[in-house]
Design a protein around this motif. Structure first.
Motif, short mmCIF file in Angstrom:
data_model
loop_
_atom_site.label_atom_id
_atom_site.label_comp_id
_atom_site.label_asym_id
_atom_site.label_seq_id
_atom_site.Cartn_x
_atom_site.Cartn_y
_atom_site.Cartn_z
N LEU A 103 0.83 -1.21 0.00
CA LEU A 103 0.00 0.00 0.00
C LEU A 103 0.86 1.26 0.00
N LEU A 104 1.90 1.25 0.83
CA LEU A 104 2.78 2.42 0.88
C LEU A 104 3.43 2.66 -0.47
N GLN A 105 3.78 1.56 -1.13
CA GLN A 105 4.36 1.71 -2.46
C GLN A 105 3.35 2.30 -3.44
N THR A 106 2.12 1.82 -3.35
CA THR A 106 1.07 2.32 -4.25
C THR A 106 0.90 3.82 -4.13
N VAL A 107 0.99 4.35 -2.91
CA VAL A 107 0.80 5.79 -2.74
C VAL A 107 2.12 6.56 -2.84
N GLY A 108 3.16 5.87 -3.33
CA GLY A 108 4.42 6.56 -3.62
C GLY A 108 5.26 6.91 -2.40
N PRO A 132 11.40 4.42 0.29
CA PRO A 132 11.13 3.00 0.54
C PRO A 132 10.13 2.81 1.68
N PRO A 133 9.19 1.90 1.53
CA PRO A 133 8.11 1.77 2.50
C PRO A 133 8.60 1.44 3.91
N GLU A 134 9.68 0.68 4.00
CA GLU A 134 10.17 0.29 5.33
C GLU A 134 10.46 1.51 6.19
N ARG A 135 10.85 2.61 5.54
CA ARG A 135 11.21 3.79 6.29
C ARG A 135 10.02 4.43 6.99
#
Ligand SMILES: Nc1ncnc2c1ncn2[C@@H]1O[C@H](COP(=O)(O)OP(=O)(O)OP(=O)(O)O)[C@@H](O)[C@H]1O
Ligand SMILES: Nc1ncnc2c1ncn2[C@@H]1O[C@H](COP(=O)(O)OP(=O)(O)OP(=O)(O)O)[C@@H](O)[C@H]1O
Ligand code: SF4
Ligand code: SF4
Ligand SMILES: [Mg+2]
Ligand SMILES: [Mg+2]
Lengths: 339, 370
Positions: B161-166, B169-172
């Protein structure tokens, strides 16, 4: 260029550097910036969030507070060195020479004091150099409120929470004019307001500018507001003013690749939507600045030189200035190299 | 209501149904004469004031369409959004979801409604729990609704989901708290939370107002992409007409004034052929990023800039005290929505107003081409 563009500066900022100590180091919010505010004009300063607009403007107002530090450069106001003003001179400088409507000004009013008392306090603080009688003070306050199309009777006796956002904004603008300053700095005066209220406030500002011959500096994200209001535009990027020039030139023939992108990033009602694009990448980390030109990681025109050396600003006789390796000398500024 | 008005009503249904890009005549949600009146405490004279935040609104929402809801501050946009998402119950009128009245839905269907209709709130500070990390805020609803099972699957989904909303890196972002994010980043978290529940409708209330221009476009693009790829219907609430046009290019636009819909039609028709004098004023006030056009539009076509008190709406046409075209008729007779050109407009003199606008635009384009 049109004639009559010779700039007579009211404010001259040279090599200004402002730093904030933060946990992971020293953050340079303003980095050797050069900037001129011409007398009698409306100048706009644009740039992404965090580019240093408010910090530079606060320095002109001598309002940088500890732990912030002006660590280099100079500011000249009407020929006087602002940084060396003594305590007394400073008190007269603020509000009488230059006043500022701070960002989120609606919250700058004291919530438990009526507008009238807040205005009187400001007058009293400047009684030494502007000794008005109480009657004169009230008279002036009423005139100014009337000017910004507020009902003086109602507003003077109100507490801030009894006024709408747009009304408070106008009170702050009236406030900034109380002591007849030469320069008024407006920091994001209308971001939270709808277009009709916005248009209304800018109408007022333009009228004030004309009738009182006040110089204005407008800090904003809103390119549309700039197009409508400003005479001259400066563009800030990562603490530096990377381009400045006449408003028509800046929109029609932006020189710096960042300016060109910024102008294209705004959705317009009248143009082809598909032409509007965001600016790729993100603003640089001020604690870990890229070497060379700070814009190079996001720039379509970046070349070897950009990755090594920060460009030096060039100035054209017509009053345009730009810091970018695409323009190594003033003559080259005549050509537009961005698209 | 006279017979003529009923005709318009039928026409309105026709227009709002067969709209835009959807070919299906399927209606996902219907607002049927929806009104919302707030009681505003006791006034000085003892009687409670009634504020009509939303007055008699009819609207059909189709699967996968984009509707922009625009108008001045305080005109009722957020209230209408709250009604659509079921956060507020209208004081009169009906809200139908997939043909059924929302308050009468069975438990299962009500639950489905709450999942399928999501809101991205105007105030992103208030909408996120400050004590919870981003991971906690995003994983709780999908675990609770059993969209994923188990912590491992939840984490993978949150990252996606975090990737989808740009947000990369999502882990951060997983272990951050809301106050550690910028306004734009928080707004995207809300977007991620909304899409995590596989919604059919997202009401996005001023989702880019706090974000500066360079980021604004990327968030609007994200919403357009969600709409295209996942076929989510989007109700985009804003006072910014330019971004409305940007995102809802092929969709529809509803222009509200003091609680009422004053103009409704395809976005490009509404913006290029505005009929209602209020909409025309609104358009004239938009700062356009071209100094020549901007300076050509000087005076706003408004008799007064003050917004009237919503507790005491003016008689007849509620726009009449500010309208440059108002006549005696306007002070007594409330105009109903009717078809003018290709849009619905609530103005007695829409044809005349439209003609004036066209003349004005011709003058402006003349400036552009000298
Ligand atoms: N008191 C402070 N302590 C630490 N850092 C600060 C302080 N004030 C400003 N900064 C930093 O300085 C940089 C410039 O901030 P500034 O407020 O001048 O930007 P701006 O261009 O006005 O942005 P905006 O458009 O968001 O108002 C930012 O990175 C900000 O975080
Ligand atoms: N809970 C409430 N109680 C009383 N009045 C309310 C309430 N919520 C909204 N209102 C009133 O209803 C009207 C519409 O408000 P709403 O928040 O829907 O406007 P909006 O169009 O979203 O405005 P904005 O652009 O400022 O967000 C306003 O007059 C407001 O004061
Ligand atoms: S100096 Fe180089 S990187 Fe910087 S803006 Fe100019 S072309 Fe781009
Ligand atoms: S009905 Fe009358 S007052 Fe209302 S918008 Fe039309 S002309 Fe103006
Ligand atoms: Mg600022
Ligand atoms: Mg709202």
């Amino acid at each position: 260029m049109k004639e009559g563009n010779i700039i007579e500066p009211l404010v001259e900022v040279k090599g200004l550097t402002i730093e904030f100590p933060v946990r992971s180091g020293l953050l340079r919010a303003v980095n050797e910036a050069d900037f001129v505010i011409p007398k009698g004009k409306i100048t706009a300063l644009v740039g992404e969030s965090g580019s240093g607009k408010s910090t530079m403007a606060s320095a002109i107002m001598r309002a940088i507070t500890v732990p912030g530090l002006v660590s280099g450069g100079s500011i000249t106001f009407d020929g006087r060195d602002v940084m060396s003003l003594g305590k007394k001179e400073l008190q007269a400088y603020k509000w009488e020479q230059v006043s500022m409507v701070f960002q989120a000004a609606q919250n700058a009013l004291n919530p438990v004091v009526r507008i009238k008392e807040q205005i009187m306090e400001t007058f009293l603080a400047h009684a030494r150099s502007k000794p008005y009688t109480e009657k004169q003070m009230t008279e002036r306050a009423r005139n100014l409120l009337d000017y910004v199309r507020l009902d003086p009777d109602r507003v003077l006796n109100s507490f801030p929470h009894e006024l709408s956002g747009g009304m408070k904004q106008r009170v702050m603008i009236a406030f900034s004019l109380l002591l007849d300053p030469k320069l008024v700095i407006l920091d994001e005066p209308t971001t939270a307001l709808d277009v009709i209220t916005q248009a209304y406030i800018f109408d007022i500002l333009k009228k004030i500018h004309k009738e009182m011959n006040i110089t204005m500096l407008l800090l904003t994200h809103d390119i549309g507001v700039v197009a409508k209001t400003a005479d001259r535009v400066g563009v800030m990027y990562a603490g530096n003013v990377v381009e400045a020039g006449d408003v028509f030139d800046m929109f029609k023939r932006p020189k710096h690749p960042y300016t060109a992108k910024l102008m294209k990033a705004v959705p317009s009602l009248y143009e082809d939507v598909s032409e509007r694009k965001g600016i790729p990448g993100s603003p640089p980390d001020l604690l870990d600045m890229p070497p060379g030109c700070p814009f190079h990681p996001r720039c379509d025109y970046a070349h070897d030189k950009c990755r090594k050396h920060n460009p030096i600003k060039v100035y054209t006789p017509a009053g345009h200035e730009v810091a970018c390796h695409l323009y190594p000398n003033p003559e080259s500024v005549a050509e537009v190299r961005t698209s | 209501m006279n017979a003529r008005n009923l005709d318009y009503e039928a026409e309105l249904r026709q227009r709002t149904r067969g709209a835009a890009r959807t070919t299906s005549s399927e209606v996902l949600m219907r607002l049927d004469h929806v009104s919302m009146y707030f009681e505003r405490g006791q006034s000085m004279f003892g009687s409670a004031q009634k504020v009509g935040a939303v007055v008699d609104v009819n609207l059909d929402i189709h699967p996968g369409e984009i509707i922009a809801l625009v108008g001045e501050s305080g005109c009722g946009k957020t209230t209408l959004g709250n009604i659509i998402t079921g956060l507020q119950k209208p004081t009169s009128g009906k809200l139908l979801y997939k043909g059924e009245e929302v308050p009468k839905l069975s438990r299962d269907k009500a639950n489905q409604f709450r999942g399928e209709v999501q809101m991205v709130q105007q105030d992103s500070y208030a909408a996120l729990n400050p004590m919870r990390t981003i991971y906690q805020s995003l994983s709780a609803p999908i675990l609770q609704r059993k969209i994923v099972r188990g912590r491992k699957a939840a984490k993978a989904r949150v990252i996606e989901l975090l990737q989808t909303v740009g947000l990369t890196p999502p882990e951060r972002f997983l272990d951050k708290y809301p106050h550690q994010l910028s306004g734009g980043q928080r707004q995207r978290i809300l977007m991620a939370r909304a899409i995590s529940l596989n919604p059919k409708i997202i009401v996005a209330d001023e989702p880019v107002s706090m974000i500066d221009v360079s980021l604004r476009i990327s968030i609007l693009n994200l919403m357009a992409e969600l709409n295209r790829k996942l076929d989510i219907a989007i109700i985009y609430i804003t006072h910014d007409l330019a971004t409305a046009r940007y995102i809802a290019g092929r969709g529809r636009m509803a222009v509200m004034y003091l609680g009422r819909v004053m103009e409704l039609g395809g976005v490009n028709d509404v913006l290029s052929q505005p009929k209602h004098p209020y909409l025309q004023a609104l358009l004239s006030a938009v700062p356009t990023p071209d100094p020549e056009i901007a300076r050509a539009m000087t005076e706003l076509p408004l008799r007064s800039l003050e917004m009237p008190n919503a507790a005491k709406p003016p008689s007849g046409c509620r726009f009449h005290p500010r309208c440059p075209m108002a006549s005696a008729r306007c002070t007594s007779e409330e105009p109903q929505l009717r078809l003018v050109g290709s849009e619905l407009t609530a103005c007695h003199y829409a044809e005349e107003a439209h003609e004036l606008w066209q003349r004005k635009m011709a003058d402006i384009s003349a400036i552009k081409h000298v």
